[in-house]
Every structure is written in structure tokens, then in C-alpha cells.
Scaffold this active site. Structure first.
Site, short mmCIF file in Angstrom:
data_model
loop_
_atom_site.label_atom_id
_atom_site.label_comp_id
_atom_site.label_asym_id
_atom_site.label_seq_id
_atom_site.Cartn_x
_atom_site.Cartn_y
_atom_site.Cartn_z
CB SER A 264 44.46 43.18 33.28
OG SER A 264 45.27 41.92 33.22
CG ASP A 265 39.54 38.23 34.61
OD1 ASP A 265 40.52 37.55 34.79
OD2 ASP A 265 38.56 38.22 34.62
CD1 TRP A 266 45.62 34.55 33.87
CD2 TRP A 266 44.96 36.35 35.22
NE1 TRP A 266 46.52 34.45 34.91
CE2 TRP A 266 46.06 35.79 35.79
CE3 TRP A 266 44.36 37.35 35.78
CZ2 TRP A 266 46.65 36.21 37.00
CZ3 TRP A 266 44.60 37.64 37.03
CH2 TRP A 266 45.88 37.15 37.45
N GLY A 267 43.57 38.35 30.08
CA GLY A 267 43.14 38.66 28.89
C GLY A 267 42.33 39.51 28.75
N GLY A 268 42.21 40.32 29.91
CA GLY A 268 41.09 41.50 29.72
C GLY A 268 41.96 42.88 29.28
#
Ligand code: BGC
Length: 737
Positions: A264-268
Site C-alpha cells: 500500500s502507499d503509506w496511509g493508502g
């Protein structure tokens, strides 16, 4: 005696059996086939251990299986150099003294080199730096398509053309991974604006998706063999890209057969059930301050942590998806952190510094050079005025997650001074004040750029200097501050900021030997273009920026880069702004469809400021004898295009021969022409070479949404051989039978 011998033999046997080494488990055997190792490890793991390895344990790492000796995974940004270490659970610096790196040119500059070998060198070098720093996953490269010049993150990507981006990403990926370091190609998919990046939902047809926005990702996965990919922040068809059935399950893992890890993107990540079902494998960054979000260890509260475990325990979901995710993560671990034959890498080596300089030189684009203003001649010890904040500003700090802590960054001013030595006098004036900050997550540029003089005073000083010098070189453009070329925000417009237009006009008037060097990862408006004799696109070139630029300006290296995206005259000349939507939250309609960049300009006959593929040289190239190996082609077949290129000038140089295809008659809209081949060729002064480029049937195809397949319609096609998208030197006829 006999008894004694028997006793000794028995003792030896006993000793042997209790001390004999147990057989190596398959998962620990580096010679066993990868899939057998994965299955063996998986079979030994508990459900809790499987849950553990599919989410982060710190800002940039995920756990291994301690009990089984399976190591952790450590990620790093990416994509221009190895990010300095941060604290376990914060973005702030860990304060290490061994984490300075070489900053390589931004990916726009790499794309502008149109040189596959430069991309391989980039991947090899950054891969070695990552390996030395003991990182397992490099968060990059980025291949989101340049849809609008307002996107603050375009500098981290490879331009507007899917073919160019696909060709350039593959060598990077392959060479990084030779170091036992995975690339994590990002941001999959449709992350084409930074404004509202968590809530935008691009709306586009399948044809546009497959023809424009997916090819570079597909090439990175299938041809490059990337071991991981990063989900984007935005939504698509109602689901976030990090857990998106269509993008991840159907296309990436289904159609493309991806066996790696979706990170995941960071916080996605936003939803446990979607994350379980829709193809996310490894969750990162769900809370910026992870530890503060829970009583003991907030990482346990990640969507793919305790909430997942609870659903399994309550019997609400099975373990099939969990096994698939854990398998993929194990595969990644075996390929990287547990790879026993990986090399050791190296950091800050002469070779890496040299690579950064060389790639920078290859990417710099000479946009305009009237009256052969460039290169600067050092005859008669000239006085060179250097103007502009970007001549002195450190550009490796800032811009978001690609920000770096470099061992050294050569500014344009210092590079030029060093290159001329005592053969010229270099005098500096500020000219304008832009962004005087210089800090990112605790890495400080350590420059005091404060200057309280008024715009009038700054321009007056620069003009006075320009008048008394033989040459004037201004380094201007954008920088890495918010709303410039920077993650998490978009530009406000196409114009240059900080009253630079007024300064440029004044300098052009003050001295006819005026060179404007634009430092940016994006196109900018140039209302003064007719008044400025020489214009250079200088990108963000990293550690060796000043040396690369000086070599080009002085003619020690001959410019050979070409634009990987169009410079429009006005923002409205760009399809995404003319008919499409851009920058909003919620649904964003890509009404321009497949007509992105030059596809829009060419099809609608809108002249650009500088065209895609444009770039001059200090020499000239003539094209002759362009031919096709056959004037007809069949489905599944291929033809060869050949052309002789001659360096007709006085200095050695490199030309990029470009091949575009246009469909003459078709039942649906097709762009006037599309890039389908290119070759960069080095030619000594006076030398000729025959360049051959293969054109497969696929180059004629479009994506048919209805049939969900690539196909071409029979009939006539034009094959354009050119030096730029607006400088076609030969047109050939090809018929699809
Ligand atoms: C960025 C990614 C980056 C990640 C980790 C995110 O905000 O979008 O590109 O790799 O942070 O720093």
C-alpha cells in the site's frame, strides 16, 4: 578387546546421532526451487505469524518470522536516491551518520535521455546504494503518466508517453533487482494529480486506461519483472487503488500474472474487508504516528492486523486470501532480504557519482539556440554573469518523500565556476527570491537564502551585471517547495513564480548573449520565448547537477536529451484542461481520453511551445534513405524501418531517431500519431549510421474496449521517422493486410 571396540563403536554412533546436523529445512535451502521454499515456510507458520508479515512494524519495515529465522523487510524511498533513515515510528531523522547518498537525476531527466542504457546504469547504481544501506525494497520508480503540467509530482515520473515510459522503466527495474533489492513501481494506478490525492476518483474509459495509463506498469511487471508494486492513494471505480478489485485482482494479478507483492502507499489502506478481498498484500503507513494510535502497539490495529485476525477467528473470512498474501510476502523475502547470493553493494562510489553526472548530461534538453548562443566560448577569458536563485539553491532537499540527504550537491553556480577555472570570471547576482526554506523531515539544506531586497532592487542589480558581462546565464524555474514541484500539492498555474518573467525580459534586453536554464520537472509558460536566444531544460539533476549543466553549457558534452512531455503555450492548450477535468476532489473526468500530451496537440492541430521529442544539439543530423523492409504487414507480423542518419556538423553528438505511427482510416478516433519506437545513436562529426527499428504488428493496434482486446483495422498506416514529434524527416506507407 572386542568388547572394548564395540563399546567405542557404539559410543561413536550415539555421539554421531545426537550431534549429527538435522537436515536443512527446504525454506532455508537457497538451492531449492523458490515455490517449494515458500510452501515449506508457509506450512510452518501460524495464522498469527502470517498476519504479522503482511503489515508494517515501523515506518519503513515489516516483520519477518523470528522463530523460523525469516528476516524482516526494510523499505526505502526512492526513486532518486536512498532516503535517510527515520526514527522507528516517525518521519523525523534517526540521526544516523552513515546514511548520506548520491542523488541521481529526477526521473523526468532520465526519461529525457531516451537512453535505455542510461536507465540500466541508473538502476544498477541506485540498486547498489540500496543494497549497501541494507534496504530490501526500493520505493520506486514512478511511472504515472504526465497528464497535466500542474501535477506537483511529475518530476518523479517518466513523462507523457506510455511507450517511452515503458521502455525506460524496464532496464531500471532489472538492474536494481540484480542487487537483491526489489523495485516497488508506483503509484498503481491513475495517481495523476496531487491535490486531493486521497479522494479523487478518475473516470475514464477502458481504452484510455489500457492505452495510456497502464502500459508502463505492465512493462515494469512483465518485462522488468518487478517484485513489488505500490498501490496509489486515489480511488478507481469506487474503491481505493490499494484495495481495488479491478486494478489488482483482475488486471495486475489476473491478466498480467503478477506474482509479487502489492504494497500500500503509506496511509493508502482504508478498509479491512476490501484489503482482504481486493489484492492488497502488505500494508504500510496507515497511521503517521503509529505507536500513538493504540495502547500498546498500534501496528496491531492496522487494517491487515488484529481486525483481520478477528474476522478469521469469528469465522467471517477464511484463510485462503491470507495464505496468498503471506506466500507473496515470503517470495519477496526470499528474493531480497533472505537472498544469500546477493552482492554487498556500495555507497557514494566514484562510479555512482560519475553515473549521476553522465545521466544528467544525457537528459538535459537544449530547447532553443538561436545564433549559436551556446556553447559558451572561453576564448578571451569572458565574464559570465550567473543569475537566479536556482543557481545556488539545494534541490535534493524537499519535494516530499523523494527528498534526500546527500553527501554532496554541486550547485549550478559552483559547477560552472569549477568547470571554467581561471579561463573565465563568473559573477553571481540573485535576481529573484523564491523559496528560502530548505528543510525536509529534519534534513536541513544549511543555506541561508534570506534576502530582503525588493523585486526592483534585485532586478536592477542583475541587469547592471548582465550589461557588463559577455554572457548571461540565468538558472530559474520551479523548486521543491509546496505548490511547485512537490508531493502532496499541485501548482497553481503554468506560469513561472516569483516574478521571474519580468527578470527574464529585463535580462534578455540587457544582453543578447542570454541563456535561460529552466530547472523543473514540469513545463512552464514562456511568454518571452521569442526574446530569449538560448533556452535549456535543466531538470532536477541531483548531486552532480552543477557539473552536468556546466558540461553542457560549455560544450564539453553535446546536448542529446529530448522532451518526454509537451510544453504547451497555455494551460488551456493541454487536453486535460481544455476538455478534461483536473485538480478537483471526487470524480475527475478524463474527457480528453487517449489524447494526452502530443496526442492532443497533434490531433487538434494546436501548436505547442516545445513539442514532445524536441531537443537540439550543437551539431546537426541529416536523415536519408528511410525505408520499410516491406510495404505490407500481417496480423502478428513485423517490419523493419531503417534510416541513415548523418552527423552533418562539426562536433560529435547523439541523435534520437523517433518512430511514430498514424492510422489513415479507422472506424474510431485515433491520435494523429503515436510513438512506437526510438533509438539513440552516437555519431562522430561527419559520420553516418544506418539505424534499424523493428515495428511489430502491436504498434498498429488500439485497445478495443468492447472485445477487451488489442486489435488493428486493415488498411493504410503512415510511419513517421523524425527527430521530434514536430520534426518528421520521412513518411513511409505501410498497409495492414
Ligand atoms: C508517497 C510514496 C512514498 C511513501 C513513503 C507516500 O506519501 O506517496 O511515494 O514512497 O510515502 O515515504
Amino acid at each position: 578387546m572386542k568388547t572394548k571396540l564395540t563399546l567405542i563403536a557404539m559410543a561413536a554412533l550415539l555421539l554421531g546421532s545426537c550431534c549429527s546436523r538435522p537436515e536443512t529445512p527446504t525454506y532455508l535451502n537457497p538451492n531449492a526451487p523458490l515455490e517449494e521454499r515458500v510452501e515449506d515456510a508457509l506450512a510452518r507458520m501460524t495464522i498469527e505469524e502470517k498476519i504479522d508479515i503482511i503489515h508494517a512494524q515501523s515506518k519503513f519495515s515489516s516483520p519477518g518470522v523470528q522463530r523460523l529465522g525469516i528476516p524482516e523487510l526494510w523499505c526505502t524511498d526512492g526513486p532518486h536516491g536512498i532516503r535517510p533513515d527515520v526514527l522507528w515510528d516517525e518521519w523525523e531523522q534517526a540521526g544516523c551518520t552513515n546514511d548520506s547518498c548520491v542523488a541521481f537525476p529526477a526521473l523526468t531527466a532520465l526519461a529525457a535521455s531516451w537512453n535505455r542504457d542510461a536507465s540500466a546504469l541508473y538502476g544498477k547504481s541506485i540498486g547498489e546504494e540500496a543494497r549497501y544501506r541494507e534496504k530490501d525494497v526500493l520505493l520506486g520508480p514512478g511511472v504515472n503518466i504526465y497528464r497535466s503540467p500542474l501535477n506537483g509530482r511529475n518530476f518523479e515520473y517518466m513523462g507523457e508517453d506510455p511507450y517511452l515510459a515503458a521502455q525506460m522503466v524496464v532496464p531500471y527495474v532489472r538492474e536494481v533487482q540484480k542487487n537483491g533489492v526489489a523495485t516497488c513501481v508506483k503509484h498503481y494506478a491513475l495517481n495523476n494529480q496531487e491535490a486531493h490525492r486521497h479522494t479523487t476518483e478518475p473516470v475514464l474509459d477502458d481504452r484510455t486506461l489500457y492505452e495510456i495509463y497502464l502500459p508502463a506498469f505492465k512493462a515494469a511487471v512483465q518485462e522488468g519483472g518487478s517484485w513489488s508494486i505500490m498501490g496509489a492513494y486515489n480511488l478507481y471505480e469506487g474503491e481505493h487503488a490499494c484495495h481495488n478489485n479491478r486494478l489488482l485482482n483482475e488486471i495486475l494479478k489476473g491478466e498480467w500474472g503478477f506474482d509479487g507483492v502489492v504494497i500500500s502507499d503509506w496511509g493508502g489502506t482504508h478498509n479491512t474487508e476490501e484489503a482482504i478481498r481486493n489484492g492488497l498484500d502488505l500494508e504500510f503507513g496507515s497511521w503517521t504516528d503509529g505507536l500513538a494510535n493504540g495502547s500498546s502497539n498500534a501496528y496491531d490495529n492496522y487494517y491487515l492486523a488484529d481486525p483481520y485476525l478477528r474476522l478469521i477467528r469469528e469465522g467471517k473470512v477464511g484463510t485462503e486470501e491470507l495464505d496468498d498474501k503471506a506466500r507473496r510476502v515470503l517470495r519477496l523475502i526470499f528474493r531480497t532480504s533472505m537472498n544469500t547470493s546477493k552482492p554487498f553493494g556500495s555507497l557514494l562510489s566514484e562510479a555512482h557519482i560519475e553515473a549521476a553526472r553522465k545521466i544528467g548530461e544525457e537528459g538535459i534538453v537544449l530547447l532553443k539556440n538561436d545564433n549559436q548562443t551556446l556553447p559558451i566560448s572561453l576564448e578571451n577569458k569572458p565574464r559570465i554573469a550567473v543569475i537566479g536563485e536556482n543557481a545556488i539553491k539545494m534541490m535534493t532537499v524537499g519535494g516530499g518523500s523523494s527528498s534526500l540527504k546527500v553527501a554532496k550537491e554541486v550547485s549550478p553556480l559552483d559547477g560552472l565556476k569549477a568547470a571554467v577555472g581561471d579561463k573565465a570570471e563568473v559573477i553571481y547576482a540573485r535576481g529573484y527570491v523564491g523559496d528560502v526554506t530548505g528543510e525536509y523531515n529534519g534534513v536541513v539544506a544549511a543555506q541561508d537564502l534570506n534576502d530582503n531586497r525588493s523585486e526592483k532592487e534585485l532586478i536592477a542589480e542583475a541587469v547592471a551585471l548582465a550589461k557588463e558581462c559577455d554572457w548571461v546565464v540565468m538558472f530559474g524555474g520551479l523548486n521543491k517547495a509546496s505548490h511547485q514541484d512537490c508531493e502532496d500539492s499541485d501548482r497553481f498555474g503554468l506560469e513561472l513564480p516569483y516574478a521571474q518573467n519580468r527578470l527574464i525580459e529585463a535580462l534578455a534586453e540587457a544582453n543578447p548573449k542570454f541563456v535561460y536554464v529552466n530547472i523543473s520537472g514540469n513545463a512552464v509558460a514562456m511568454p518571452w520565448v521569442e526574446k530569449v536566444p538560448a533556452i535549456v531544460q535543466g531538470w532536477f539533476l541531483g548531486s552532480e547537477a552543477g557539473n552536468s549543466l556546466a558540461n553542457i553549457l560549455l560544450g564539453n558534452a553535446n546536448p542529446s536529451g529530448k522532451l518526454p512531455f509537451t510544453f504547451p503555450v497555455r494551460l488551456e492548450d493541454c487536453g486535460a484542461h481544455a476538455v478534461g477535468e483536473y485538480g478537483g476532489t471526487g470524480k475527475v473526468h478524463y474527457n480528453e481520453g487517449i489524447l494526452v500530451g502530443y496526442r492532443w496537440h497533434d490531433t487538434k492541430a494546436i501548436a505547442p511551445l516545445f513539442a514532445f521529442g524536441h531537443g537540439l544539439s550543437y551539431t546537426t543530423f541529416d536523415y536519408s534513405d528511410a525505408r520499410l523492409s516491406s510495404s505490407t504487414i500481417k496480423e502478428g507480423g513485423k517490419v523493419k524501418v531503417s534510416v541513415t542518419v548523418t552527423n552533418s556538423g562539426k562536433v560529435d553528438g547523439q541523435e534520437i531517431v523517433q518512430l511514430y505511427v498514424g492510422d489513415c482510416e479507422s472506424s474510431l478516433l485515433r491520435p494523429a500519431k503515436e510513438l512506437k519506437g526510438f533509438e539513440k545513436v552516437a555519431l562522430k562529426a561527419g559520420e553516418s549510421k544506418k539505424v534499424e527499428i523493428e515495428l511489430p504488428y502491436e504498434a498498429l493496434c488500439f485497445f478495443d474496449d468492447a472485445a477487451h482486446a488489442w486489435r488493428a483495422e486493415k488498411g493504410d498506416f503512415k510511419i513517421y521517422v523524425g527527430s521530434a514529434s514536430d520534426d518528421i524527416r520521412a513518411t513511409l506507407d505501410l498497409r495492414l493486410k
